[in-house]
Every structure is written in structure tokens, then in C-alpha cells.
Scaffold this active site. Structure first.
Site, mmCIF file in Angstrom:
data_model
loop_
_atom_site.group_PDB
_atom_site.id
_atom_site.type_symbol
_atom_site.label_atom_id
_atom_site.label_comp_id
_atom_site.label_asym_id
_atom_site.label_seq_id
_atom_site.Cartn_x
_atom_site.Cartn_y
_atom_site.Cartn_z
ATOM 1 N N ARG A 221 -8.717 0.222 -1.769
ATOM 2 C CA ARG A 221 -9.541 -0.577 -1.079
ATOM 3 C C ARG A 221 -9.298 -0.376 0.453
ATOM 4 O O ARG A 221 -10.364 -0.223 1.368
ATOM 5 C CB ARG A 221 -9.141 -2.055 -1.301
ATOM 6 N N THR A 222 -8.139 -0.231 0.845
ATOM 7 C CA THR A 222 -8.009 -0.160 2.410
ATOM 8 C C THR A 222 -8.757 0.933 2.879
ATOM 9 O O THR A 222 -9.264 0.972 3.841
ATOM 10 C CB THR A 222 -6.395 -0.306 2.750
ATOM 11 N N LYS B 209 4.480 20.323 4.573
ATOM 12 C CA LYS B 209 5.284 21.582 5.061
ATOM 13 C C LYS B 209 6.391 21.143 6.184
ATOM 14 O O LYS B 209 7.006 21.977 6.627
ATOM 15 C CB LYS B 209 4.330 22.341 6.039
ATOM 16 N N ARG C 269 -1.440 4.719 6.823
ATOM 17 C CA ARG C 269 -0.385 4.307 5.870
ATOM 18 C C ARG C 269 0.639 5.216 5.389
ATOM 19 O O ARG C 269 0.629 6.165 5.189
ATOM 20 C CB ARG C 269 -1.270 3.805 4.631
ATOM 21 N N HIS D 88 0.987 -5.285 6.796
ATOM 22 C CA HIS D 88 -0.075 -4.832 6.585
ATOM 23 C C HIS D 88 -1.159 -5.641 7.200
ATOM 24 O O HIS D 88 -1.843 -6.361 6.539
ATOM 25 C CB HIS D 88 -0.309 -4.804 5.101
HETATM 26 C C1 NCD Z 1 -1.876 -3.872 -0.948
HETATM 27 C C2 NCD Z 1 -0.697 -2.864 -0.214
HETATM 28 O O1 NCD Z 1 -1.146 -1.797 -0.313
HETATM 29 O O2 NCD Z 1 0.283 -3.324 0.243
HETATM 30 N N1 NCD Z 1 -3.107 -3.426 -1.252
HETATM 31 C C3 NCD Z 1 -4.038 -3.487 -0.355
HETATM 32 O O3 NCD Z 1 -3.923 -2.810 0.681
HETATM 33 N N2 NCD Z 1 -5.089 -4.024 -0.902
HETATM 34 C C4 NCD Z 1 -1.098 -4.561 -2.219
HETATM 35 C C5 NCD Z 1 -0.285 -3.863 -3.147
HETATM 36 O O4 NCD Z 1 -0.475 -2.643 -3.298
HETATM 37 O O5 NCD Z 1 0.092 -4.373 -4.070
#
Ligand code: NCD
Length: 306
Positions: free
Chosen positions: A54-55, A83, A104, A132
Site C-alpha cells: 500500500r505505502t 553491494k 522505508r 510511520h
Molecule cells: C504497516 C507498516 O509497514 O508498518 N503497513 C503499512 O504501511 N500500511 C503495518 C504493518 O506492516 O503491519
């Protein structure tokens, strides 16, 4: 003004700036043409050193819908990190190709570090078990859209409150709103970290911890369910023992208020039974859609085109 700003943790933007983002996201939702070509010629770099559906996709969808373009990687194995390249070097490169970076990482503090080496805004899409903040924009926008206002609410967090970065960010952000109570439902081993509990206490947020979801259900206005974060456990045995500690099902939903809003950042594993999906109070798929509008508002604001 959010132009040129990074978003590493909730709190980086003031309450007024956050509310202005939500006003913009709601405008975009209401009128598909609003800001439609505003990011023409702009590039978003997506650096994902950890899995995401999703993100990453909602950031990409947001940028494409604004008329911009995206480049990046979804798998660190295909980047030069494999690397041995340092994050600082990877980010310097990305910042010279793109106008904004979303990243991320499995490491706490990685986004903050990246922002120090980047000449363009860095948006933290999750740094380990820490924060997040763009999920928090998604969550707050969803609450605002479904409840009208973010105030006078009892919000329950349930599941892995220790490693769940979405919980840390949302709890911290909620402390800035009026008359919000927080109820934390988790196994003993997965309680919310002390620094988040302290942040709530410091803002005088009424805050309780319990091991019993059934008991908490009747008082909640929002229930934020979370997955037990398998990837942050040191051993599989603990994960297996704790993974199904709390499962929301129709029976438990029957104990909830009629206007309860059930959220989940997704992905869901076992913690919400599929039978709950058809309950009108289940808002987690709507929430994912609001995430795209929140990210459109965020990208156009930090790029200074909104
Ligand atoms: C979350 C994350 O990556 O922290 N997911 C997200 O970004 N929608 C929650 C999760 O992975 O449980």
C-alpha cells in the site's frame, strides 16, 4: 509552508499544517481535477529497503495522478545497498535525480539520517519499529472523514503495540488533539514502548493498558487493530505464541458501539476475521484509499505546487 520540508516523525508538522493537508486531501477527493497536472515534470524516488504494498503503490499512484513520475526500487537486493553502499551515498544519488524521496528501512532512524544527506524532502515510509508518519496522515484523515472531527474520542490500539510503528506514530499524533483517550490492548510482551507512553502522559492524555479486548470494546469510538510484526521478533517461538493473541470477530464486534470505526494499516494476517469485512463499521479498505489522497496532498505541498 510545507515546501521543501521532510516528514520523519509526527510532530514535524504542526497541527495547523496537518489540518491544512487534510483540507487539501478532501478537496482532491471531491474534485479529481484539483491539482491534476501540478507535478508535471517532477520525479518521486521510492527507496524501499523493506517490503510494502500500500505505502509504495499509494505514493506512486499519488505522484502519477498529480502528473509527475516515479523511479526507484522495491527490493534492496536489486539496489547497490546489496553491494555494501551506505545509505548516505544512496540518498545523495537519489536526491540528485529526483525532487522528493520516499523511503522505508528496517532500521530505526534511517529516514532521519537520510534527510541529513538529501537536498530534497525525505518522507519516512517506515523506519524499523519506530515511526510511520504518512500512515498517520492516512489514519487521521480517515478518522476526520468518518467522524467529522478528531476530538472527544476513545481510541483503542490492539495487537503488537511494541513493534507496530503505525501505532507509535498515531498515538503520538493523537496527543495533539482535544479530549482523546487511549486504550492499549496487548499481550504483556507487546506493550507500547515507554517513550510513547511518556509522550501521552506529558500531554495529559488519559491512557490505560489492558489485556482484555472484550472488556474494552464497549467504550471505544475507534479501534485500531494491528498485525503482530513477525519480522521484528528475535525468535519464531515467541511469534507463534503471540500471533493470535487478539482476533477481532463478529462476536467481539457485537460488543462495540454502533458508530465504532475499525481501522487497520494493513496487511492483515489473522487479527481481523474476514467476517468483519462486511460490517459497516469496518473502515480499513476505505482507509487505504484515503491514504492516496493524503499522499497527494503531502507530495504537492512539499513540492510547493499546492
Ligand atoms: C504497516 C507498516 O509497514 O508498518 N503497513 C503499512 O504501511 N500500511 C503495518 C504493518 O506492516 O503491519
Amino acid at each position: 509552508m510545507l515546501k521543501g520540508r521532510s516528514l520523519i516523525e509526527p510532530g514535524d508538522f504542526s497541527l495547523e499544517e496537518t489540518e491544512a493537508l487534510f483540507d487539501l486531501a478532501e478537496k482532491i477527493e471531491a474534485d479529481e481535477n484539483h491539482l491534476r497536472e501540478s507535478c508535471r515534470g517532477r520525479l518521486l524516488a521510492t527507496l524501499f529497503f523493506e517490503p510494502s504494498t500500500r505505502t509504495r503503490l499509494s505514493f506512486e499512484a499519488a505522484m502519477l495522478r498529480l502528473g509527475g513520475n516515479c523511479l526507484g526500487f522495491a527490493d534492496p537486493g536489486s539496489s547497490s545497498a546489496s553491494k555494501g553502499e551506505s545509505l548516505a551515498d544512496t540518498v545523495r544519488m537519489a536526491a540528485s535525480y529526483a525532487d522528493v524521496i520516499v523511503m522505508r528501512s528496517p532500521k530505526e532512524g534511517a529516514a532521519l539520517l537520510a534527510s541529513r544527506y538529501s537536498g530534497v524532502p525525505v518522507l519516512n515510509a517506515g523506519d524499523g519499529g519506530h515511526h510511520h508518519p504518512t500512515q498517520t496522515l492516512t489514519d487521521l484523515l480517515t478518522i476526520r472523514r468518518l467522524r467529522g472531527e478528531i476530538r472527544d474520542l476513545t481510541v483503542g490500539f490492539c495487537g503488537d503495540l511494541k513493534f507496530g510503528r503505525t501505532v507509535h506514530s498515531l498515538a503520538k499524533a493523537l496527543a495533539g488533539y482535544k479530549n482523546v483517550r487511549v486504550v492499549c490492548v496487548s499481550p504483556e510482551e507487546l506493550v507500547i514502548p515507554e517513550y510513547i507512553a511518556m509522550a501521552l502522559k506529558k500531554r495529559n492524555v488519559e491512557f490505560v493498558e489492558t489485556r482484555n479486548l472484550e472488556e474494552a470494546m464497549p467504550e471505544l469510538d475507534v479501534l485500531y487493530m494491528t498485525r503482530v510484526q513477525k519480522e521484528r521478533f528475535f525468535n519464531e517461538e515467541d511469534y507463534i505464541r503471540l500471533k493470535d493473541a487478539f482476533v477481532l470477530n463478529a462476536e467481539k464486534m457485537a460488543l462495540g458501539k454502533s458508530d465504532l470505526v475499525v481501522l487497520h494499516p494493513l496487511p492483515r494476517v489473522n487479527e481481523i476475521a474476514v467476517e468483519v469485512d462486511s460490517d459497516p463499521r469496518a473502515a480499513y479498505f476505505k482507509q487505504a484509499k484515503y491514504g492516496m489522497y493524503a499522499r497527494m496532498a503531502l507530495l504537492s505541498s512539499v513540492l510547493g505546487v499546492a
